[in-house]
Design a protein around this motif. Sequence first.
Motif, mmCIF file in Angstrom:
data_model
loop_
_atom_site.group_PDB
_atom_site.id
_atom_site.type_symbol
_atom_site.label_atom_id
_atom_site.label_comp_id
_atom_site.label_asym_id
_atom_site.label_seq_id
_atom_site.Cartn_x
_atom_site.Cartn_y
_atom_site.Cartn_z
ATOM 1 N N LEU A 65 0.820 -1.211 0.000
ATOM 2 C CA LEU A 65 0.000 0.000 0.000
ATOM 3 C C LEU A 65 0.850 1.255 0.000
ATOM 4 N N ALA A 66 1.996 1.216 0.684
ATOM 5 C CA ALA A 66 2.887 2.380 0.721
ATOM 6 C C ALA A 66 3.424 2.686 -0.677
ATOM 7 N N ARG A 67 3.780 1.635 -1.403
ATOM 8 C CA ARG A 67 4.298 1.848 -2.762
ATOM 9 C C ARG A 67 3.194 2.340 -3.696
ATOM 10 N N GLU A 68 1.968 1.863 -3.522
ATOM 11 C CA GLU A 68 0.845 2.367 -4.317
ATOM 12 C C GLU A 68 0.620 3.851 -4.035
ATOM 13 N N TRP A 69 0.594 4.206 -2.744
ATOM 14 C CA TRP A 69 0.407 5.617 -2.348
ATOM 15 C C TRP A 69 1.523 6.478 -2.920
ATOM 16 N N HIS A 70 2.750 5.994 -2.823
ATOM 17 C CA HIS A 70 3.911 6.729 -3.322
ATOM 18 C C HIS A 70 3.791 6.961 -4.829
ATOM 19 N N THR A 71 3.371 5.946 -5.573
ATOM 20 C CA THR A 71 3.201 6.081 -7.026
ATOM 21 C C THR A 71 2.140 7.126 -7.354
ATOM 22 N N ASN A 72 1.056 7.138 -6.589
ATOM 23 C CA ASN A 72 -0.014 8.116 -6.828
ATOM 24 C C ASN A 72 0.436 9.551 -6.573
ATOM 25 N N SER B 289 5.960 -6.189 5.804
ATOM 26 C CA SER B 289 5.355 -7.454 5.370
ATOM 27 C C SER B 289 4.035 -7.746 6.064
ATOM 28 N N MET B 290 3.627 -6.917 7.017
ATOM 29 C CA MET B 290 2.381 -7.154 7.747
ATOM 30 C C MET B 290 1.184 -6.669 6.937
ATOM 31 N N PRO B 291 0.050 -7.421 6.990
ATOM 32 C CA PRO B 291 -1.174 -6.893 6.384
ATOM 33 C C PRO B 291 -1.520 -5.556 7.024
ATOM 34 N N ILE B 292 -1.748 -4.545 6.228
ATOM 35 C CA ILE B 292 -1.894 -3.187 6.769
ATOM 36 C C ILE B 292 -3.076 -3.067 7.720
ATOM 37 N N ALA B 293 -4.128 -3.873 7.488
ATOM 38 C CA ALA B 293 -5.313 -3.779 8.338
ATOM 39 C C ALA B 293 -5.088 -4.382 9.720
ATOM 40 N N LYS C 105 6.493 9.126 10.957
ATOM 41 C CA LYS C 105 5.155 8.940 11.523
ATOM 42 C C LYS C 105 4.106 9.598 10.640
ATOM 43 N N ALA C 106 4.392 10.831 10.203
ATOM 44 C CA ALA C 106 3.451 11.549 9.337
ATOM 45 C C ALA C 106 3.280 10.834 7.994
ATOM 46 N N THR C 107 4.381 10.304 7.459
ATOM 47 C CA THR C 107 4.301 9.566 6.197
ATOM 48 C C THR C 107 3.456 8.311 6.360
ATOM 49 N N CYS C 108 3.684 7.565 7.442
ATOM 50 C CA CYS C 108 2.910 6.344 7.683
ATOM 51 C C CYS C 108 1.428 6.654 7.867
ATOM 52 N N ALA C 109 1.132 7.765 8.536
ATOM 53 C CA ALA C 109 -0.271 8.151 8.719
ATOM 54 C C ALA C 109 -0.944 8.379 7.367
ATOM 55 N N ARG C 110 -0.213 8.941 6.411
ATOM 56 C CA ARG C 110 -0.778 9.164 5.077
ATOM 57 C C ARG C 110 -0.994 7.839 4.344
ATOM 58 N N VAL C 111 -0.086 6.885 4.551
ATOM 59 C CA VAL C 111 -0.249 5.569 3.923
ATOM 60 C C VAL C 111 -1.485 4.867 4.487
ATOM 61 N N PHE C 112 -1.656 4.897 5.802
ATOM 62 C CA PHE C 112 -2.845 4.290 6.413
ATOM 63 C C PHE C 112 -4.118 4.976 5.929
ATOM 64 N N SER D 275 -9.154 3.429 0.400
ATOM 65 C CA SER D 275 -9.225 2.366 -0.613
ATOM 66 C C SER D 275 -10.084 1.195 -0.145
ATOM 67 N N GLY D 276 -10.626 1.285 1.082
ATOM 68 C CA GLY D 276 -11.476 0.222 1.601
ATOM 69 C C GLY D 276 -10.720 -0.991 2.083
ATOM 70 N N ILE D 277 -9.427 -0.852 2.343
ATOM 71 C CA ILE D 277 -8.584 -1.990 2.728
ATOM 72 C C ILE D 277 -8.348 -2.029 4.239
ATOM 73 N N ALA D 278 -8.359 -0.885 4.885
ATOM 74 C CA ALA D 278 -8.178 -0.799 6.339
ATOM 75 C C ALA D 278 -9.276 0.087 6.905
ATOM 76 N N ASP D 279 -9.490 -0.019 8.212
ATOM 77 C CA ASP D 279 -10.546 0.805 8.819
ATOM 78 C C ASP D 279 -10.042 1.634 9.993
ATOM 79 N N ARG D 280 -8.707 1.645 10.195
ATOM 80 C CA ARG D 280 -8.171 2.483 11.272
ATOM 81 C C ARG D 280 -6.760 2.922 10.915
ATOM 82 N N ASN D 281 -6.363 4.018 11.554
ATOM 83 C CA ASN D 281 -5.060 4.625 11.274
ATOM 84 C C ASN D 281 -4.229 4.636 12.554
#
Length: 420
Positions: free
Chosen positions: A108-115, A142-146, A173-180, A186-192
Amino acid sequence: MPKLAHPLTDVQPRTAKPKDKPYKLTDGGGLYLLINADGAKYWRMDYRHGSARRTLAFGKYPEVSLADARAKRMAARKLLDQGIDPGQDKKDRERLKSEAAANTFEKLAREWHTNKLASWRESTAKDTMRRLEIDIFPEIGSMPIATITPQQMIAALRKIESRGAQEVAHRIKATCARVFSYAIQSGIADRNPAADLKDVLKPAKAGHFAAITADELPAFLAAMDKNDARLFKPTRIALRLMMLLFVRTSELIETPWAEIDLANGEWIIPWQRMKRGKLTVNPDETNHHVCLSKQALALLNELHTLTGGGKYLFPNQRDHKKPMSNGAILMALKRMGYQNRMTGHGFRALAMSTIKERLGYRHEVVDRQLAHAHKDKVESAYDRAKFLAERKVMMQDWANFIDGIASGNVVAGNFGRKAA
């Protein structure tokens, strides 16, 4: 009447022996233990959904006990009572579990970065991914983001803190918050788990970019001369231009030759390349006049003989279609022995303080040359035009001042002057 099945005892599954053909031990409610000819035992449940007859697999005995199998049968019956096919429900849950496992934080981080690439400078994109690859992917990539918890996020960030990099920890921390946030949208996770970590990290140390003072200039210029032979020639010229022109590092190393008018001694940076011009809201559309001294122009003419055939003043050594890396300036300063004592931005701080204190120029004139933000855009454009003649004189005085120090004739006092 259909034959009633007697519930199994714990002993029956354990003692059941294989036969020439597979056979069943029934427990009732569709549940039975299938004993294969090879002795393997499997829990199954036959059921009807609508007009279809289907079978559920509950696992292998004894890994799945009789009590476990009965619990699974009860859960399946509850679904049937609600009109839900338990077999399809199991497939759906397995699919969602598989998708969740595939949607790792790194993916998901790489997808966000590409966007984000279209809206970022190349250096920003590169630095952001580099920090993720160094500090975050090895910890939670390697952990499922959700499934990532605040505690796991905190552990990753505190590992960064442990080496004294508080500012990096806060930025990550700020970068990770944007990835979450991207994963949630994207409907993949429900918490940040990174969004609310405001008090668990140590405060970032406030401070300015490392910069030498005017009193340290003689030693710095001597170190620059001493290290000339160790530096790639364009890098040596870049350092001297940073000293003479004190533009932002990116504004210098990303400059195309098309911006430089060597014949007339002019360099005008289009507003789109300026820091304030890159704002997505109310960008400052004022072009910046760099004001070249004779010394700076001489360096640019020398540089033109080296790189003038390409696009950039300072092409990347590996790929001439790209500009020099931001790190080249810092590496050159490190080789001079000025790591953590001087930075690319430090040339701006040095010029601001020294030109005002030693050369006597007004703050407004130096500020306009630095292209600092102005609250009033109309007044900003007016000031830059108003101070242009004075800035040209100031930049020549600054170059002469540096030459005086380099030759041992340290110039002090107020010799700033306004243009006629």
